[in-house]
Enzyme design. Sequence first.
Site, PDB file in Angstrom:
ATOM      1  N   CYS A 134       0.825  -1.192   0.000  1.00 33.75           N
ATOM      2  CA  CYS A 134       0.000   0.000   0.000  1.00 33.75           C
ATOM      3  C   CYS A 134       0.872   1.260   0.000  1.00 33.75           C
ATOM      4  CB  CYS A 134      -0.984  -0.019   1.171  1.00 33.75           C
ATOM      5  SG  CYS A 134      -2.336   1.180   0.964  1.00 33.75           S
ATOM      6  N   ASP A 203      -3.607   1.216  10.057  1.00 30.42           N
ATOM      7  CA  ASP A 203      -4.805   2.057  10.211  1.00 30.42           C
ATOM      8  C   ASP A 203      -5.302   2.008  11.643  1.00 30.42           C
ATOM      9  OD1 ASP A 203      -4.808   1.399   7.162  1.00 30.42           O
ATOM     10  OD2 ASP A 203      -6.033   3.187   7.482  1.00 30.42           O
TER      11      ASP A 203
END
Length: 327
Positions: A134, A203
């Site tokens: 990512c 996250d």
Amino acid sequence: MVTYTSEIRDIATDIKSMKIRGAGKIARAAAKVLLLVSQHSKARNIDSFIRELDKTAELLLKTRPTAVSLPNGIKFIMKRVLEAKDSVRDVDEIRDIAGNVAREFIKSSEAAVKKIGEIGAKRIDASDVLLTHCNSQAAIAVIASAWDQGKKVKVFATETRPRLQGRKTARALSRRGIPVTLIVDSAVRYFMNDVDKVIVGADAVAANGAVVNKIGTSTIALVAKEARTPLYVATETYKFDPETSIGELVTIEERDSSEVAPKKGISDLKTVTVRNPAFDITPPEYIDLIITEKGIIPPQAAISVIQQEFGWMLFEKVTRPRIIEEE
Ligand code: RUB
């Protein structure tokens, strides 16, 4: 009535549509919205102003559910505003305080990424081959900081289906002159034996040390474990989730099927269902270290970080800072 300028609305829309993305950037964008609301508010008294901030927080929290940096950032700002509420003279003073606290959050969040880079780089050896997934500012900070120290690292970057954030990572590293090999997500096992360390962002970090990050992270962790390649997570402490210590689960965002397959031709077929979870959970046993701006910890120490950083939030069963009763 809250005065939402077009800039404020645009930021909320950009978080939802992922024009602004990545947990750190999302939190800073939310703080900027609270700053703008403070600057533009026409509230005539302190309570009305706080109600405006609260309504804005509600709007922001609906944008993306998984990155805990968003509610944590908002709660940090709201807590400081509420603490000041009873000692201010008028609404102008509380507006100034809210704006300053939001600015402070943005600044400290940027400083945290830099610090993670410095601390994390110590764990990178000269000529390490790294793999990242990512597009994480914190993970990139570690790689870039190691490179700036003269460590001639090379990086595998996964393309990261379906939104291809890995291309952003490849661009960011390449701009610094770092050699990058861009691979499809499914090639991770093919290359894992060439990799010395995996480094990803987060996250959310749960109380048991499990890490929530972009979908595919847990598969990479599995492959890394099989190959005995260490996996490091780079994350600011405001991504640790206090609610997980009282048994709450992190909500995994499921995004539109059109990100995976076109509506016409695939997802409209009667027997085909497209699923698009945006994040997954990597259990602590698959994580070697968590690199934060306060130091490096084993995943098992996540609960201590939560107690230290968010002790004030624990047992406050809040999903958002509902601090003033509705009118
Ligand atoms: C981004 C993602 C990142 C983390 C950490 O997902 O999973 O790895 O947010 O990023 P999305 P950072 O693109 O769906 O927001 O270190 O920049 O906070």
